[in-house]
Design a protein around this motif. Structure first.
Motif, mmCIF file in Angstrom:
data_model
loop_
_atom_site.group_PDB
_atom_site.id
_atom_site.type_symbol
_atom_site.label_atom_id
_atom_site.label_comp_id
_atom_site.label_asym_id
_atom_site.label_seq_id
_atom_site.Cartn_x
_atom_site.Cartn_y
_atom_site.Cartn_z
ATOM 1 N N MET A 136 0.859 -1.186 0.000
ATOM 2 C CA MET A 136 0.000 0.000 0.000
ATOM 3 C C MET A 136 0.893 1.233 0.000
ATOM 4 O O MET A 136 1.710 1.422 0.900
ATOM 5 N N GLN A 250 -4.856 -0.613 6.493
ATOM 6 C CA GLN A 250 -5.567 0.612 6.139
ATOM 7 C C GLN A 250 -5.822 1.472 7.366
ATOM 8 O O GLN A 250 -5.663 2.699 7.317
ATOM 9 N N TRP A 280 -2.488 0.500 -4.525
ATOM 10 C CA TRP A 280 -2.218 -0.856 -4.046
ATOM 11 C C TRP A 280 -1.426 -1.617 -5.108
ATOM 12 O O TRP A 280 -1.731 -1.519 -6.299
ATOM 13 N N VAL A 295 -10.054 4.685 1.559
ATOM 14 C CA VAL A 295 -9.241 4.809 2.773
ATOM 15 C C VAL A 295 -9.489 6.192 3.368
ATOM 16 O O VAL A 295 -9.530 7.191 2.645
ATOM 17 N N SER A 304 -8.563 4.207 -4.036
ATOM 18 C CA SER A 304 -7.264 3.874 -4.625
ATOM 19 C C SER A 304 -7.314 4.068 -6.134
ATOM 20 O O SER A 304 -8.384 4.029 -6.748
#
Length: 318
Positions: A136, A250, A280, A295, A304
């Motif tokens: 991440m 996260q 990611w 997130v 993302s």
């Protein structure tokens, strides 16, 4: 050092840079006396603290009547930059010798280029993917980072965190205060106005002071057991996990950013959630494990993306 100067100057320079370089043998004694006086007395001459702001349109197809279409280019005199270069070399050496800057804070130091920063991040991510983990990567954007530095906090930090005092701190106080700027376009210019905040744009020393001002941010990331790399005001936070630990990672990332936002508020800076990006990364066989949920970045939910531009390098979901 003088001969390495680019052949450009601004309106506040008493003579063109090419003439300065061609006659440096005659001028070196005068410049040495001026610079030594400045450093010994802790005073920066006021003429060296005036900047001309030239507005340059970002793209040719943008609206020339909209101020947002322009970016300000700050022009300082060559002599002021020459004095700053002398000070910055000493400051960087002092900080390096005493290990005062985080190893993962890049920019404006030898062996700390954008290429090395990107390669280190990529190496860490690829190693994690080879081990069967997901990676991440969060790219944080700071709003007007250089312009929002609180000078009182900076001067206090130079004394308490970096051990500067006496005539040295007097010089930096003089350097940061009493600065003026005006906007110049074609043959017209605005009235000079005092610059009350931030480190000087277009300067040699300003970016180094910004690194010292924000060095504690990377310690926050380390406290949350995440990895980081920073290049000036571009901050990258990343970590790795097994697919079963995605939610925990996260949440750890969000809590870390919460602490960073709190630090920014105290230090008069601000993270821009709208420009924060999350990527990611995974091997081909684990792509179905990549989460689609947003997130939390402060009070904003960030989805993302599949591609990010990181320090002028394009990173793609793999």
């Amino acid at each position: 050092m003088v001969h390495a100067l680019p052949d450009k100057q601004c309106s506040s320079d008493p003579l063109p840079t090419r003439l300065l370089k061609a006659n440096i043998d005659l001028l070196v004694l005068f410049l040495s006396h001026l610079f030594c006086w400045s450093l010994q007395h802790g005073v920066v001459p006021s003429l060296m603290k005036s900047a001309y702001i030239t507005p340059i349109i970002n793209k040719a197809d943008m609206d020339s009547l909209d101020p947002k279409s322009y970016r300000p280019i700050s022009n300082l005199s060559v002599l002021s930059k020459l004095l700053e270069r002398l000070v910055s070399e000493q400051l960087v050496k002092y900080s390096t010798d005493n290990r005062l800057l985080p190893d993962r804070q890049f920019a404006y130091r030898r062996f700390h280029s954008t290429e090395i920063a990107v390669l280190r991040v990529l190496s860490d991510i690829l190693t994690a993917l080879d081990s069967g983990n997901l990676a991440m990567l969060t790219l944080l954007d700071l709003s007007a980072a250089f312009d929002s530095v609180d000078r009182n906090i900076l001067l206090h930090r130079l004394q308490t965190s970096y051990g500067l005092g006496g005539v040295v701190i007097s010089w930096f106080t003089s350097y940061l205060t009493g600065r003026t700027q005006c906007v110049r376009s074609s043959a017209s210019s605005s009235k000079p106005s005092e610059v009350l905040y931030g480190v000087p744009q277009g300067s040699v020393l300003g970016p180094i002071l910004f690194l010292l001002y924000t060095a504690d941010v990377l310690q926050l990331v380390k406290f949350h057991q995440l990895s980081s790399h920073a290049y000036a005001d571009d901050t990258q936070i990343y970590s790795f996990c097994q697919p079963s630990d995605i939610n925990a990672l996260q949440e750890r990332m969000s809590v870390c950013i919460d602490d960073m936002i709190s630090w920014m508020m105290v230090n008069r800076s601000q993270i821009n959630p709208a420009k924060t990006e999350i990527l990611w990364c995974s091997s081909a066989r684990l792509q179905h494990q990549i989460p689609s949920d947003p997130v939390r970045v402060g009070s904003t939910s960030v989805l993302s993306v599949f591609v990010v531009l990181d320090l002028e390098s394009t990173l793609t979901l793999t």
